[in-house]
Structures are given as C-alpha cells and as structure tokens.
Motif scaffolding. Structure first.
Motif, PDB file in Angstrom:
ATOM      1  N   LEU A  88       0.829  -1.209   0.000  1.00 37.39           N
ATOM      2  CA  LEU A  88       0.000   0.000   0.000  1.00 37.39           C
ATOM      3  C   LEU A  88       0.864   1.260   0.000  1.00 37.39           C
ATOM      4  N   ALA A  89       1.990   1.226   0.734  1.00 37.97           N
ATOM      5  CA  ALA A  89       2.903   2.378   0.719  1.00 37.97           C
ATOM      6  C   ALA A  89       3.444   2.605  -0.685  1.00 37.97           C
ATOM      7  N   GLY A  90       3.830   1.520  -1.356  1.00 40.00           N
ATOM      8  CA  GLY A  90       4.354   1.642  -2.717  1.00 40.00           C
ATOM      9  C   GLY A  90       3.314   2.115  -3.702  1.00 40.00           C
ATOM     10  N   MET A  91       2.096   1.596  -3.589  1.00 39.03           N
ATOM     11  CA  MET A  91       1.035   1.966  -4.538  1.00 39.03           C
ATOM     12  C   MET A  91       0.642   3.433  -4.381  1.00 39.03           C
ATOM     13  N   THR A  92       0.500   3.890  -3.144  1.00 37.78           N
ATOM     14  CA  THR A  92       0.114   5.289  -2.930  1.00 37.78           C
ATOM     15  C   THR A  92       1.227   6.246  -3.344  1.00 37.78           C
ATOM     16  N   TYR A  93       2.489   5.853  -3.115  1.00 39.94           N
ATOM     17  CA  TYR A  93       3.617   6.674  -3.563  1.00 39.94           C
ATOM     18  C   TYR A  93       3.631   6.744  -5.095  1.00 39.94           C
ATOM     19  N   LEU A  94       3.331   5.603  -5.735  1.00 45.75           N
ATOM     20  CA  LEU A  94       3.315   5.538  -7.193  1.00 45.75           C
ATOM     21  C   LEU A  94       2.223   6.437  -7.771  1.00 45.75           C
ATOM     22  N   ILE A  95       1.052   6.440  -7.147  1.00 51.40           N
ATOM     23  CA  ILE A  95      -0.050   7.281  -7.620  1.00 51.40           C
ATOM     24  C   ILE A  95       0.340   8.754  -7.568  1.00 51.40           C
ATOM     25  N   GLY A  96       1.043   9.137  -6.493  1.00 49.03           N
ATOM     26  CA  GLY A  96       1.505  10.508  -6.395  1.00 49.03           C
ATOM     27  C   GLY A  96       2.577  10.840  -7.410  1.00 49.03           C
ATOM     28  N   SER A  97       3.506   9.903  -7.630  1.00 48.78           N
ATOM     29  CA  SER A  97       4.599  10.138  -8.578  1.00 48.78           C
ATOM     30  C   SER A  97       4.086  10.261 -10.006  1.00 48.78           C
ATOM     31  N   LEU A  98       3.018   9.543 -10.338  1.00 45.53           N
ATOM     32  CA  LEU A  98       2.448   9.599 -11.691  1.00 45.53           C
ATOM     33  C   LEU A  98       1.555  10.822 -11.893  1.00 45.53           C
ATOM     34  N   GLY A  99       1.316  11.560 -10.824  1.00 45.44           N
ATOM     35  CA  GLY A  99       0.493  12.756 -10.937  1.00 45.44           C
ATOM     36  C   GLY A  99      -0.994  12.486 -10.957  1.00 45.44           C
ATOM     37  N   ILE A 100      -1.387  11.266 -10.605  1.00 43.24           N
ATOM     38  CA  ILE A 100      -2.817  10.948 -10.565  1.00 43.24           C
ATOM     39  C   ILE A 100      -3.490  11.709  -9.426  1.00 43.24           C
ATOM     40  N   MET A 101      -2.779  11.789  -8.303  1.00 43.30           N
ATOM     41  CA  MET A 101      -3.234  12.598  -7.168  1.00 43.30           C
ATOM     42  C   MET A 101      -2.207  13.704  -6.962  1.00 43.30           C
ATOM     43  N   LYS A 102      -2.583  14.949  -7.282  1.00 44.58           N
ATOM     44  CA  LYS A 102      -1.636  16.061  -7.258  1.00 44.58           C
ATOM     45  C   LYS A 102      -1.735  16.889  -5.976  1.00 44.58           C
ATOM     46  N   GLN A 103      -2.731  16.613  -5.135  1.00 46.65           N
ATOM     47  CA  GLN A 103      -2.885  17.395  -3.920  1.00 46.65           C
ATOM     48  C   GLN A 103      -1.690  17.175  -2.991  1.00 46.65           C
ATOM     49  N   ARG A 104      -1.297  18.252  -2.278  1.00 46.48           N
ATOM     50  CA  ARG A 104      -0.155  18.145  -1.377  1.00 46.48           C
ATOM     51  C   ARG A 104      -0.406  17.123  -0.272  1.00 46.48           C
ATOM     52  N   TRP A 105      -1.646  17.062   0.222  1.00 45.97           N
ATOM     53  CA  TRP A 105      -1.933  16.146   1.323  1.00 45.97           C
ATOM     54  C   TRP A 105      -1.746  14.683   0.932  1.00 45.97           C
ATOM     55  N   TRP A 106      -1.816  14.381  -0.383  1.00 41.44           N
ATOM     56  CA  TRP A 106      -1.652  12.982  -0.796  1.00 41.44           C
ATOM     57  C   TRP A 106      -0.262  12.446  -0.451  1.00 41.44           C
ATOM     58  N   GLY A 107       0.730  13.339  -0.394  1.00 39.36           N
ATOM     59  CA  GLY A 107       2.065  12.891   0.000  1.00 39.36           C
ATOM     60  C   GLY A 107       2.123  12.338   1.405  1.00 39.36           C
ATOM     61  N   LEU A 108       1.097  12.665   2.230  1.00 35.07           N
ATOM     62  CA  LEU A 108       1.052  12.128   3.591  1.00 35.07           C
ATOM     63  C   LEU A 108       0.649  10.655   3.623  1.00 35.07           C
ATOM     64  N   VAL A 109      -0.059  10.205   2.579  1.00 33.67           N
ATOM     65  CA  VAL A 109      -0.617   8.846   2.610  1.00 33.67           C
ATOM     66  C   VAL A 109       0.479   7.783   2.639  1.00 33.67           C
ATOM     67  N   PRO A 110       1.446   7.774   1.681  1.00 31.38           N
ATOM     68  CA  PRO A 110       2.511   6.766   1.786  1.00 31.38           C
ATOM     69  C   PRO A 110       3.336   6.925   3.052  1.00 31.38           C
TER      70      PRO A 110
END
Length: 403
Positions: A365-387
C-alpha cells in the motif's frame, strides 16, 4: 556528467545485486533444498529406494538390522536411528532412518544420508546439495548442546543436568522424505507437517538449549524492534517532507538516509547463525531461503534509499527515477507475503504468518500510494502524507513484532 555517471554506476550495481538475489530466491524455492531435475532415472531410483526401505516401516525390523536410536525427537525432523559402522554410501541402506512417534505408534517418515569429514565433491542426487550438520554433544536424556569439540562438551547438560554420552563432529547430510509428505520438498531440511508429533522436549533450530533458543528469539525481536524505530522516524521525516516543500525541503535528504540505515542494519544483523555472528558461512547462506529473503529485503531497501537520496541531491532528475521507490516497495511487500519462519511459525508459536502478511500488505500500500503521487494521478499536497502514514504504520508493526 560525472555525477550522472556515478549515479548510473551506483544504481546499476544495486540492480545487479537485486537481480542476483532474486535469482537465488527463485532457484531455492523450498526450504534448504533445491528441487531436483524431473527425469525418469531419478523417479526410478526413488522407487527402488522406497522398495528397499519399506521393510523399515516396522521399527523392530530396523532395530534387528542394527539401527539404534541416537537422538530424541528433533523438531520437524523426528527421531534419528543410525546404523553403526555404516560408513559407505548406499542408496538402499541409508545411514539414518527418521521416525515420528505418537501415542506409542512409530512411523517411518524419511531417510538421512550422511558423509563425514570434508564436504563431498559429488552429490548422489543431481542438483541436490549436501547440508552441513553442526557438531553436537548428546546427553543421556537425548538433550543436545552445540560444541565444536568433544573437550568443550559440558559433563552434564547445563539445563537438565543429564550426563554427557557422546559427541558427533560436523557431518554432511541429505534428507529424503519419501515416507511422509513434505510441502517444502522431497529433499528439504525440515518437515513442517511433523509439528503435531513434536513433544517440545528438544529446542528447535540447532539451538542446543532452551536458553540459547531464547537468546536467538531475543536477537530476532531486537532486530525487528530497532528496525521499526528507524522506519517510524523515516515515516515521520517523509511526513515533514510532504508538508513542507517535498523534494526541496530539508527533510528530503533525511528520510532517504534513514532508509539506507535500515538497509545496512538488515544486511548486517539478520541471521545470527551465519557469519559474522554464527558458525555458518556466507556460502551456506545461499542454500537457506529464509536467510536469502532477509538479505534480499536489505538489498531492496538499500536500492530504494540510494535512489531517493540521489533524487534529493538532484543527481537523478528524470521522472523515471521516481518509479523506483514504489515498485521496490511493492516487490518487498510481495516478498513479505510469502516469507516464513518455519520453526517458530509452524512449531513453537502456534500461529500463522500474520505479522509478515500484514507488514507485506502495508508495504504494498505504501508503494502503490507513492506511485499514484509520482504519476500525478493525485496532485494534492496532502496525498504525500498517505505513503508516509503507511511507512509509519510499518514501523509500528515492526516495533510490536514478537517472534
């Protein structure tokens, strides 16, 4: 250009190490033994061995032929009955017969071929390696104590106070489980399905005494807990990086450095039975799936930390490098899902492998959420908190881990 070359060299070396580790992991797909080549000759040989040893399903027949009990109920192996004077290798007259006993009924479960002295240059079963059995002192109540020499054997067992009877030097063994099913393979070093036959009189995993087994358990718990605190702080640093500037924040360098610390700790401290802590060599480590998985996890974390540190230093700037951390996290999580401690999980703790399963899911889950942020699917700053929160959760899981 020089910095890019150095970065490329570092990542290439890490990738090579990861590939080699993965190759060993895949080739050692059963505990402490490779799978043999599937061919008619091997099938015929095993059929002949079954025929010639079928008479020993009756323990009295084995005793009449000279097989004498030399051990207690060794965890996940059974009772050893050895034939004195049987020094020549013979497929049809193995050095040792392995029995399980329950409610007064004895059952032949496997065979053990033994070679003394230096490791034999050839193996009797193509593709199967000889495994070293460490020198041991045995006592009148069948308790054991590991010792490199007979002179170092205590005169009485340190826990049970039973009298010393015999010392066996290092030997080389191959086990063959042709009389009892074994999910770890036909030539595996242990059989988890023998757990119901264990009487818990002898400590597991070549410990030699319950005090030593306790020390091994404490060693493992310390490794998990210390790694957990490092991962917890690493997750907190990731949180700071997400909140205050991402790659440009002062925390951007901190959490990759902590990741490198976790990797070096795993590579150095895991598996106390192997060098530099124990008597087993690095070469022997390559035949132990559990140990290989530990080192593989260390290499994965080392690669993750190295790439992220180089990204924080602006040495690696291409977007593709942002894919390394999440994909390796997912790979590490999958490895954890299938990671087992055969002795503790099957025989002594009485639980399934739920700690490593939950840790594996968290890593994925840490890898998947980090990947979603890196691909720009979730661009909100708070998304970086998820991984970062999943990394913190991983740290907590390691801190509360109990072997």
């Amino acid at each position: 250009m020089k910095r890019q070359f150095i970065a490329f060299a570092v990542v290439t070396l890490l990738a090579a190490g990861l590939a080699l580790s993965s190759e060993w992991f895949m080739s050692h797909d059963h505990w402490y033994a490779k799978e043999p080549e599937k061919d008619f000759a091997l099938a015929r040989l095993i059929a002949d061995i079954r025929t010639s040893t079928s008479q020993y399903q009756d323990l009295k027949q084995a005793q009449a032929d000279g097989y004498v009990q030399i051990s207690g109920n060794v965890p996940l192996e059974g009772y050893n009955f050895r034939k004195a004077g049987n020094t020549q290798f013979d497929y049809h007259h193995p050095s040792t017969l392995l029995y399980a006993q329950r409610e007064g009924r004895w059952q032949l479960v496997g065979l053990k071929y033994i070679a003394s002295g230096v490791r034999p240059a050839k193996t009797p079963f193509q593709g199967i390696d000889w495994e070293r059995s460490l020198a041991i002192c045995r006592y009148a109540d069948w308790q054991e104590f590991r010792s490199p020499s007979q002179e170092a054997c205590p005169k009485v067992h340190p826990e049970t106070k039973s009298a010393f009877t015999v010392w066996y030097p290092d030997t080389w063994v191959i086990r063959l489980w042709i009389w009892y099913p074994n999910p770890y393979g036909l030539f595996a070093g242990m059989n988890p399905l023998l757990a119901p036959f264990d009487d818990h009189m002898i400590p597991p995993d070549e410990a030699g005494s319950w005090e030593t087994w306790k020390a091994h358990t404490e060693f493992s718990n310390f490794n998990h807990h210390f790694s957990g605190w490092l991962v917890l702080v690493m997750g907190m640093a990731m949180t700071g990086s997400a909140l205050w500037g991402g790659q440009k924040s002062r925390y951007a360098h901190l959490w990759p450095m902590l990741t490198l610390g976790v990797a070096l700790f795993i590579l150095y401290r895991s598996d106390p039975e192997y060098w530099p802590f124990g008597p087993r060599t690095l070469t022997e480590l390559l035949g132990d799936r559990e140990a290989i998985e530990h080192k593989l996890s260390g290499i994965i974390v080392l690669a993750m930390g190295s790439v992220e540190w180089l990204r924080a230093r602006r040495i690696l700037s291409h977007w593709i490098w942002g894919m390394i951390f999440p994909w390796l996290a997912i790979m590490g999580g999958v490895t954890l899902l299938f990671h087992l401690h055969p002795i503790s999980n099957f025989n002594y703790v009485g639980r399934t492998n739920s700690p490593h399963t939950t840790e594996g899911v968290t890593a994925i889950l840490a890898g998947m959420t980090y990947l979603i942020g890196s691909l720009g699917i979730m661009k909100q700053r708070w998304w970086g908190l998820v991984p970062a929160l999943f990394v913190i959760l991983m740290g907590v899981q390691l801190i509360v881990y109990i072997e």
